[in-house]
Motif scaffolding. Structure first.
Motif, PDB file in Angstrom:
ATOM      1  N   GLU A 259      67.758  47.907  53.798  1.00 33.87           N
ATOM      2  CA  GLU A 259      67.953  46.480  53.573  1.00 33.87           C
ATOM      3  C   GLU A 259      68.873  46.243  52.374  1.00 33.87           C
ATOM      4  OE1 GLU A 259      67.532  42.446  54.360  1.00 33.87           O
ATOM      5  OE2 GLU A 259      66.948  44.207  55.544  1.00 33.87           O
ATOM      6  N   ALA A 260      68.680  47.034  51.320  1.00 33.40           N
ATOM      7  CA  ALA A 260      69.558  46.899  50.151  1.00 33.40           C
ATOM      8  C   ALA A 260      70.990  47.280  50.500  1.00 33.40           C
ATOM      9  CB  ALA A 260      69.027  47.773  49.011  1.00 33.40           C
ATOM     10  N   GLU A 261      71.138  48.340  51.312  1.00 32.43           N
ATOM     11  CA  GLU A 261      72.485  48.752  51.729  1.00 32.43           C
ATOM     12  C   GLU A 261      73.141  47.688  52.592  1.00 32.43           C
ATOM     13  OE1 GLU A 261      75.710  51.294  51.727  1.00 32.43           O
ATOM     14  OE2 GLU A 261      73.832  51.443  50.590  1.00 32.43           O
ATOM     15  N   ARG A 262      72.342  47.053  53.460  1.00 32.38           N
ATOM     16  CA  ARG A 262      72.902  46.001  54.308  1.00 32.38           C
ATOM     17  C   ARG A 262      73.351  44.808  53.474  1.00 32.38           C
ATOM     18  NH1 ARG A 262      71.225  41.521  56.930  1.00 32.38           N
ATOM     19  NH2 ARG A 262      69.148  41.673  55.992  1.00 32.38           N
ATOM     20  N   LEU A 263      72.562  44.439  52.482  1.00 36.46           N
ATOM     21  CA  LEU A 263      72.946  43.328  51.612  1.00 36.46           C
ATOM     22  C   LEU A 263      74.204  43.661  50.810  1.00 36.46           C
ATOM     23  CD1 LEU A 263      69.422  42.210  50.303  1.00 36.46           C
ATOM     24  CD2 LEU A 263      70.848  41.086  52.028  1.00 36.46           C
ATOM     25  N   SER A 264      74.269  44.911  50.352  1.00 35.89           N
ATOM     26  CA  SER A 264      75.475  45.305  49.595  1.00 35.89           C
ATOM     27  C   SER A 264      76.708  45.306  50.493  1.00 35.89           C
ATOM     28  CB  SER A 264      75.262  46.676  48.960  1.00 35.89           C
ATOM     29  OG  SER A 264      75.090  47.658  49.969  1.00 35.89           O
ATOM     30  N   ASN A 265      76.541  45.707  51.764  1.00 33.55           N
ATOM     31  CA  ASN A 265      77.669  45.673  52.701  1.00 33.55           C
ATOM     32  C   ASN A 265      78.130  44.244  52.952  1.00 33.55           C
ATOM     33  OD1 ASN A 265      77.818  48.439  53.013  1.00 33.55           O
ATOM     34  ND2 ASN A 265      76.392  48.484  54.756  1.00 33.55           N
ATOM     35  N   ILE A 266      77.160  43.339  53.099  1.00 29.30           N
ATOM     36  CA  ILE A 266      77.533  41.930  53.299  1.00 29.30           C
ATOM     37  C   ILE A 266      78.284  41.394  52.085  1.00 29.30           C
ATOM     38  CG2 ILE A 266      76.590  39.611  53.582  1.00 29.30           C
ATOM     39  CD1 ILE A 266      74.335  40.854  55.234  1.00 29.30           C
ATOM     40  N   GLU A 267      77.795  41.739  50.901  1.00 32.18           N
ATOM     41  CA  GLU A 267      78.472  41.283  49.686  1.00 32.18           C
ATOM     42  C   GLU A 267      79.871  41.882  49.572  1.00 32.18           C
ATOM     43  OE1 GLU A 267      78.693  38.967  46.334  1.00 32.18           O
ATOM     44  OE2 GLU A 267      77.075  39.066  47.823  1.00 32.18           O
ATOM     45  N   LEU A 268      79.988  43.153  49.973  1.00 33.99           N
ATOM     46  CA  LEU A 268      81.293  43.806  49.928  1.00 33.99           C
ATOM     47  C   LEU A 268      82.268  43.163  50.907  1.00 33.99           C
ATOM     48  CD1 LEU A 268      83.017  46.092  48.763  1.00 33.99           C
ATOM     49  CD2 LEU A 268      82.068  47.599  50.549  1.00 33.99           C
ATOM     50  N   ARG A 269      81.772  42.820  52.094  1.00 31.12           N
ATOM     51  CA  ARG A 269      82.638  42.155  53.067  1.00 31.12           C
ATOM     52  C   ARG A 269      83.108  40.791  52.554  1.00 31.12           C
ATOM     53  NH1 ARG A 269      79.306  43.382  58.670  1.00 31.12           N
ATOM     54  NH2 ARG A 269      79.773  45.650  58.754  1.00 31.12           N
ATOM     55  N   LYS A 270      82.210  40.076  51.905  1.00 31.91           N
ATOM     56  CA  LYS A 270      82.608  38.788  51.339  1.00 31.91           C
ATOM     57  C   LYS A 270      83.706  38.967  50.282  1.00 31.91           C
ATOM     58  CE  LYS A 270      78.231  36.365  52.052  1.00 31.91           C
ATOM     59  NZ  LYS A 270      77.085  35.698  51.391  1.00 31.91           N
ATOM     60  N   ASN A 271      83.534  39.977  49.437  1.00 25.59           N
ATOM     61  CA  ASN A 271      84.541  40.231  48.396  1.00 25.59           C
ATOM     62  C   ASN A 271      85.886  40.627  49.009  1.00 25.59           C
ATOM     63  OD1 ASN A 271      82.708  39.668  46.366  1.00 25.59           O
ATOM     64  ND2 ASN A 271      81.988  41.807  46.236  1.00 25.59           N
ATOM     65  N   ILE A 272      85.815  41.456  50.087  1.00 22.28           N
ATOM     66  CA  ILE A 272      87.067  41.870  50.747  1.00 22.28           C
ATOM     67  C   ILE A 272      87.761  40.665  51.365  1.00 22.28           C
ATOM     68  CG2 ILE A 272      87.978  43.193  52.684  1.00 22.28           C
ATOM     69  CD1 ILE A 272      85.867  45.326  52.054  1.00 22.28           C
ATOM     70  N   ALA A 273      86.974  39.797  52.007  1.00 27.44           N
ATOM     71  CA  ALA A 273      87.575  38.606  52.615  1.00 27.44           C
ATOM     72  C   ALA A 273      88.183  37.706  51.548  1.00 27.44           C
ATOM     73  CB  ALA A 273      86.511  37.858  53.409  1.00 27.44           C
ATOM     74  N   LYS A 274      87.486  37.570  50.422  1.00 29.82           N
ATOM     75  CA  LYS A 274      88.013  36.742  49.337  1.00 29.82           C
ATOM     76  C   LYS A 274      89.300  37.355  48.763  1.00 29.82           C
ATOM     77  CE  LYS A 274      84.966  35.095  46.623  1.00 29.82           C
ATOM     78  NZ  LYS A 274      83.958  35.018  45.528  1.00 29.82           N
ATOM     79  N   PHE A 275      89.318  38.673  48.618  1.00 28.06           N
ATOM     80  CA  PHE A 275      90.498  39.346  48.082  1.00 28.06           C
ATOM     81  C   PHE A 275      91.689  39.205  49.031  1.00 28.06           C
ATOM     82  CE2 PHE A 275      93.061  43.229  47.691  1.00 28.06           C
ATOM     83  CZ  PHE A 275      93.500  43.099  46.380  1.00 28.06           C
ATOM     84  N   ARG A 276      91.433  39.328  50.337  1.00 27.02           N
ATOM     85  CA  ARG A 276      92.513  39.162  51.308  1.00 27.02           C
ATOM     86  C   ARG A 276      93.070  37.739  51.284  1.00 27.02           C
ATOM     87  NH1 ARG A 276      90.212  42.399  56.654  1.00 27.02           N
ATOM     88  NH2 ARG A 276      90.563  44.523  55.811  1.00 27.02           N
ATOM     89  N   GLY A 277      92.188  36.754  51.103  1.00 25.74           N
ATOM     90  CA  GLY A 277      92.665  35.370  51.031  1.00 25.74           C
ATOM     91  C   GLY A 277      93.566  35.155  49.820  1.00 25.74           C
TER      92      GLY A 277
END
Length: 285
Positions: A259-277
């Motif tokens: 569950e912690a890994e899944r939350l960290s992956n979601i947070e990482l995806r959000k950061n990647i999307a923000k960085f791409r924007g």
């Protein structure tokens, strides 16, 4: 003040019931040796009740005397009179019941019940001796009673054979005639044959008793083996439960880590999307 007459009456009742108990126990033993097993079992319990009733009544009277300062319902003299009347009534009822059973016993003219209860168990039937032993816990006691009854019969027949032999020798010495001697010889032979038959029956019952005891020992050893296996199963079950608990705790830890890994992956995806924007905006500028 405690009346001396009450104490004396209670002591007299105690002595009388004690004497009667000793006499009745002796009579019950004689009835058992005569082969009336079920009847003796009934009398055995009744024979001790009058003395036990008076003894318990005496104990109650002593308690009343000790707790006299705290009893204010009735006077101590009246309470003692009530106690001695009640215990005498119950003792009289038990003695009357015993006398009624004795009267019933004196009117019996059938065969001893020990023969019916045990000879039927020795006959071939669909119920095995092992089943009878475990469904009727009194079988060993009944067989012992039958052995005692057979010993008494053998002793009586031995004395009868000796008496007849003495009579035969007396008739032979007097040389009165042949007819009494022939009758006496025939009676002696029949008694001797009956004695041998009883000895054979006693040996058979003794062998059945040994068989029953062997079955009891076998069942006891089997029960011990079952208990040992059960204890081993319990230990194995506890060990498996401990292993299951350990694996459950590990699974819970893995679920929390996942569950912690899944939350960290979601947070990482959000950061990647923000960085791409941000990168896309910089390219347009």
């Amino acid at each position: 003040m405690i009346p001396p007459l009450l104490c004396s009456s209670n002591v007299i009742l105690l002595l009388l019931t004690g004497i009667f108990q000793q006499y009745w126990v002796h009579q019950v033993r004689k009835v058992r040796l005569q082969g009336y097993y079920d009847f003796s079992q009934k009398l055995k319990h009744i024979a001790r009740l009058p003395f036990a009733t008076i003894a318990y009544g005496t104990a109650l009277m002593l308690l009343l005397i000790i707790w006299q300062p705290f009893v204010h319902i009735l006077s101590i003299s009246l309470l003692l009179r009530i106690a001695i009347v009640v215990e005498a009534t119950f003792a009289g009822c038990f003695m009357s019941l015993y006398i009624w059973y004795i009267h019933k016993y004196n009117s019996l003219d059938g065969r001893p019940d020990i023969l019916q209860s045990l000879y039927s168990a020795l006959q071939p039937s669909t119920t095995t001796l092992e089943d009878r032993r475990y469904y009727d816990g009194r079988l060993s006691d009944q067989q012992m009673a039958l052995l005692q009854y057979q010993r008494e019969n053998i002793h009586y027949l031995s004395e009868e054979v000796l008496r007849l032999q003495e009579c035969l020798s007396k008739y032979q010495r007097t040389d009165v005639g042949n007819t009494p001697q022939v009758d006496l010889v025939h009676l002696l032979a029949s008694r001797d044959q009956e004695l041998r038959a009883l000895s054979a029956e006693m040996n058979q019952v003794h062998s059945e008793l040994q068989l029953a005891r062997g079955l009891i020992d076998e069942k006891d050893s089997e029960i011990q083996r079952i208990r040992l296996s059960n204890s081993q199963y319990v230990e194995e079950n506890d060990r498996l439960r401990a292993i299951l608990g350990e694996w459950s705790s590990r699974a819970a830890k893995l679920e929390r880590a996942l569950e912690a890994e899944r939350l960290s992956n979601i947070e990482l995806r959000k950061n990647i999307a923000k960085f791409r924007g941000q990168l896309h905006k910089e390219q347009h500028v």
